[in-house]
Design a protein around this motif. Structure first.
Motif, PDB file in Angstrom:
ATOM      1  N   VAL A 112       6.180 -23.432 -17.638  1.00 32.00           N
ATOM      2  CA  VAL A 112       4.994 -24.269 -17.832  1.00 32.00           C
ATOM      3  C   VAL A 112       3.781 -23.456 -17.390  1.00 32.00           C
ATOM      4  O   VAL A 112       3.779 -22.866 -16.314  1.00 32.00           O
ATOM      5  CB  VAL A 112       5.076 -25.574 -17.005  1.00 32.00           C
ATOM      6  CG1 VAL A 112       3.813 -26.406 -17.190  1.00 32.00           C
ATOM      7  CG2 VAL A 112       6.308 -26.383 -17.383  1.00 32.00           C
ATOM      8  N   THR A 113       2.752 -23.435 -18.231  1.00 35.09           N
ATOM      9  CA  THR A 113       1.502 -22.755 -17.899  1.00 35.09           C
ATOM     10  C   THR A 113       0.434 -23.809 -17.642  1.00 35.09           C
ATOM     11  O   THR A 113       0.271 -24.736 -18.433  1.00 35.09           O
ATOM     12  CB  THR A 113       1.062 -21.831 -19.053  1.00 35.09           C
ATOM     13  OG1 THR A 113       2.100 -20.882 -19.293  1.00 35.09           O
ATOM     14  CG2 THR A 113      -0.227 -21.105 -18.713  1.00 35.09           C
ATOM     15  N   VAL A 114      -0.266 -23.671 -16.529  1.00 32.30           N
ATOM     16  CA  VAL A 114      -1.323 -24.602 -16.148  1.00 32.30           C
ATOM     17  C   VAL A 114      -2.665 -23.891 -16.261  1.00 32.30           C
ATOM     18  O   VAL A 114      -2.821 -22.784 -15.756  1.00 32.30           O
ATOM     19  CB  VAL A 114      -1.113 -25.118 -14.704  1.00 32.30           C
ATOM     20  CG1 VAL A 114      -2.270 -25.998 -14.261  1.00 32.30           C
ATOM     21  CG2 VAL A 114       0.215 -25.856 -14.590  1.00 32.30           C
ATOM     22  N   SER A 115      -3.608 -24.533 -16.952  1.00 32.47           N
ATOM     23  CA  SER A 115      -4.958 -24.001 -17.049  1.00 32.47           C
ATOM     24  C   SER A 115      -5.939 -25.144 -16.795  1.00 32.47           C
ATOM     25  O   SER A 115      -5.548 -26.308 -16.779  1.00 32.47           O
ATOM     26  CB  SER A 115      -5.205 -23.368 -18.425  1.00 32.47           C
ATOM     27  OG  SER A 115      -5.015 -24.324 -19.449  1.00 32.47           O
ATOM     28  N   ALA A 116      -7.212 -24.806 -16.584  1.00 27.10           N
ATOM     29  CA  ALA A 116      -8.198 -25.833 -16.249  1.00 27.10           C
ATOM     30  C   ALA A 116      -9.536 -25.538 -16.895  1.00 27.10           C
ATOM     31  O   ALA A 116      -9.886 -24.390 -17.124  1.00 27.10           O
ATOM     32  CB  ALA A 116      -8.358 -25.919 -14.733  1.00 27.10           C
ATOM     33  N   ALA A 117     -10.273 -26.625 -17.170  1.00 26.23           N
ATOM     34  CA  ALA A 117     -11.659 -26.533 -17.624  1.00 26.23           C
ATOM     35  C   ALA A 117     -12.483 -27.394 -16.674  1.00 26.23           C
ATOM     36  O   ALA A 117     -12.221 -28.577 -16.530  1.00 26.23           O
ATOM     37  CB  ALA A 117     -11.783 -27.042 -19.057  1.00 26.23           C
ATOM     38  N   GLY A 118     -13.433 -26.796 -15.989  1.00 27.63           N
ATOM     39  CA  GLY A 118     -14.228 -27.516 -15.001  1.00 27.63           C
ATOM     40  C   GLY A 118     -14.144 -26.826 -13.658  1.00 27.63           C
ATOM     41  O   GLY A 118     -13.306 -25.965 -13.438  1.00 27.63           O
ATOM     42  N   ALA A 119     -15.005 -27.221 -12.741  1.00 22.02           N
ATOM     43  CA  ALA A 119     -15.091 -26.583 -11.427  1.00 22.02           C
ATOM     44  C   ALA A 119     -14.536 -27.513 -10.362  1.00 22.02           C
ATOM     45  O   ALA A 119     -15.273 -28.090  -9.578  1.00 22.02           O
ATOM     46  CB  ALA A 119     -16.538 -26.215 -11.123  1.00 22.02           C
ATOM     47  N   PHE A 120     -13.214 -27.663 -10.335  1.00 21.98           N
ATOM     48  CA  PHE A 120     -12.624 -28.541  -9.332  1.00 21.98           C
ATOM     49  C   PHE A 120     -11.427 -27.921  -8.632  1.00 21.98           C
ATOM     50  O   PHE A 120     -10.583 -28.605  -8.100  1.00 21.98           O
ATOM     51  CB  PHE A 120     -12.259 -29.909  -9.930  1.00 21.98           C
ATOM     52  CG  PHE A 120     -11.636 -29.810 -11.292  1.00 21.98           C
ATOM     53  CD1 PHE A 120     -12.410 -30.004 -12.402  1.00 21.98           C
ATOM     54  CD2 PHE A 120     -10.305 -29.503 -11.434  1.00 21.98           C
ATOM     55  CE1 PHE A 120     -11.852 -29.901 -13.666  1.00 21.98           C
ATOM     56  CE2 PHE A 120      -9.742 -29.403 -12.688  1.00 21.98           C
ATOM     57  CZ  PHE A 120     -10.524 -29.604 -13.811  1.00 21.98           C
TER      58      PHE A 120
END
Length: 100
Positions: free
Chosen positions: A36-44
């Protein structure tokens, strides 16, 4: 080979852990290891990462994605957990974003 799906428990506030569940159906006859690959959009405060999740013979495994909280109110963002491979066989499943 079971079909794999991935889902989240819904929205989460920055600073809390997001819960994501990988499910195999029909249930596997033996434990199934899935990347599973986890990515993010946003500054949290979610770091991009890859991990292995072992789905037991009951067919479902939850895992947590940590977020970092602070006193700043930032715009909503999203965390995306994407299924990769299961026991060296490619899996294709749509991304399931989770807003924080």
């Amino acid at each position: 080979m079971p079909e794999l799906s991935i889902a989240s428990d819904g929205d989460v506030t920055a600073g809390a852990a997001a819960s994501v569940t990988v499910t195999a159906g029909p249930t596997p006859h033996s434990a199934l290891i899935v990347s599973v690959t986890v990515s993010a959009a946003g500054a949290f405060g979610v770091s991009a990462s890859s991990q292995s999740v072992t789905i037991p013979t009951n067919g479902s495994k939850a895992f947590a994605v940590s977020t970092t909280g602070d006193a700043t109110d930032e715009p909503d963002g999203s965390v995306t957990a994407t299924l990769g491979t299961a026991e060296s066989r490619p899996m294709t499943t749509p991304r399931q974003p989770r807003s924080v």
